[in-house]
Motif scaffolding. Structure first.
Motif, PDB file in Angstrom:
ATOM      1  N   ALA A  27      32.305  49.439  40.481  1.00 24.33           N
ATOM      2  CA  ALA A  27      31.102  48.633  39.825  1.00 24.33           C
ATOM      3  C   ALA A  27      31.412  46.931  39.858  1.00 24.33           C
ATOM      4  O   ALA A  27      30.222  46.495  40.259  1.00 24.33           O
ATOM      5  N   ILE A  28      32.525  46.473  40.084  1.00 28.46           N
ATOM      6  CA  ILE A  28      32.792  45.231  40.225  1.00 28.46           C
ATOM      7  C   ILE A  28      32.446  44.856  41.604  1.00 28.46           C
ATOM      8  O   ILE A  28      31.937  43.818  41.821  1.00 28.46           O
ATOM      9  N   ALA A  29      32.949  45.895  42.641  1.00 27.27           N
ATOM     10  CA  ALA A  29      32.530  45.402  43.997  1.00 27.27           C
ATOM     11  C   ALA A  29      31.060  45.497  44.329  1.00 27.27           C
ATOM     12  O   ALA A  29      30.546  44.700  45.127  1.00 27.27           O
ATOM     13  N   ASP A  30      30.285  46.413  43.620  1.00 26.51           N
ATOM     14  CA  ASP A  30      28.855  46.497  43.836  1.00 26.51           C
ATOM     15  C   ASP A  30      28.150  45.344  43.242  1.00 26.51           C
ATOM     16  O   ASP A  30      27.458  44.747  43.853  1.00 26.51           O
ATOM     17  N   ASP A  31      28.693  44.850  42.526  1.00 30.19           N
ATOM     18  CA  ASP A  31      28.262  43.554  41.466  1.00 30.19           C
ATOM     19  C   ASP A  31      28.576  42.492  42.698  1.00 30.19           C
ATOM     20  O   ASP A  31      27.612  41.544  42.714  1.00 30.19           O
ATOM     21  N   ALA A  32      29.705  42.407  43.154  1.00 30.03           N
ATOM     22  CA  ALA A  32      29.946  41.362  43.955  1.00 30.03           C
ATOM     23  C   ALA A  32      29.086  40.898  45.277  1.00 30.03           C
ATOM     24  O   ALA A  32      28.614  39.992  45.672  1.00 30.03           O
ATOM     25  N   ARG A  33      28.326  42.343  45.828  1.00 27.15           N
ATOM     26  CA  ARG A  33      27.543  42.148  46.687  1.00 27.15           C
ATOM     27  C   ARG A  33      26.222  41.624  46.108  1.00 27.15           C
ATOM     28  O   ARG A  33      25.630  40.772  47.113  1.00 27.15           O
ATOM     29  N   ALA A  34      25.970  42.269  44.984  1.00 27.18           N
ATOM     30  CA  ALA A  34      24.663  41.638  44.286  1.00 27.18           C
ATOM     31  C   ALA A  34      24.859  40.242  44.117  1.00 27.18           C
ATOM     32  O   ALA A  34      23.779  39.308  44.131  1.00 27.18           O
TER      33      ALA A  34
END
Lengths: 121, 121
Positions: B95-102
């Motif tokens: 979830a954190i990695a996904d947010d990092a892309r965003a």
DNA sequence: CCTATACTTCGCCAAGTAACGAAGTAAAGG
DNA sequence: CCTTTACTTCGTTACTTGGCGAAGTATAGG
């Protein structure tokens, strides 16, 4: 994330933090924790279950007693790191120190009961 | 105990943890965090306030914008130790990695707007 | 067996909380 | 000024949580 939140949620209640820290100097059975905290058995049982499911405490059944102890603090798991952090952060908490004294009394009481048994035999 | 619980409570909600971790690579203003999380402004504003009051993030007002950044991770405070632990524990969270892309997209968008301004002048 | 003890599960209630949208404040730009 | 943008505050709603006591399970000891 699930395990991280299980830990932070377990540590986000004062009663639960106190319950966890009663185990700082070794294992206790549920009834001893109940006596230290002064809460209903059902309440404390639930708190210990939450701490256990978060991986912060281990449990061991012996006869009628459920013994709890802190999970190994030296491990590399999320819970072990959380324990190290919590123990450090709460090192000088008054509430914890007060409970520690109560834990001491509860342990002594156990010993008195044990010696009472010996005297009776 | 109060400050310890402020920290654990702040970290006991998934949305708040995600909000905190959007700041991992530098400060963002509230509207950027709002865009990453996809929640109502009022909701995110409250979450950031809770993180701030727990000492986990610092804030800085510049014109209309409220910029947030993680509190210094190198300090000796309770919050700094909590941050080090949280960052380590969440290192590989999807979830954190996904947010990092965003977050990355939101930063680029900013730059595009900046360059659009330059082109317009 | 029957009782007592230690603990767990269940249902309840009061208090807290995360989400929203609407309305309010503050700053920048016509 | 007036509008727009960025954010905050407030009130509401749905859900979660911590506490309790009552009832249930399990084990040890008469």
């Amino acid at each position: 994330m699930k395990s991280f939140l299980a830990i932070t949620r377990a540590l986000s209640d004062e009663t639960r933090v106190r319950a966890l820290l009663t185990l700082r100097d070794g294992e206790l059975c549920l009834c001893q924790v109940i006596e230290v905290l002064g809460l209903a058995p059902s309440t404390v049982s639930k708190h210990m279950d939450i701490l256990h499911r978060a991986g912060l405490v281990e449990r061991r059944k012996e006869g009628r007693w459920q013994y709890f102890r802190m999970a190994g603090k030296a491990g590399g798991t999320e819970a072990a790191a959380a324990l190290r952090w919590a123990l450090e952060a709460l090192r000088n908490e008054k509430a914890i120190a007060d409970d520690a004294r109560a834990v001491c009394c509860v342990r002594k009481k156990d010993r008195q009961e044990v010696s009472a048994c010996y005297r009776a035999s």
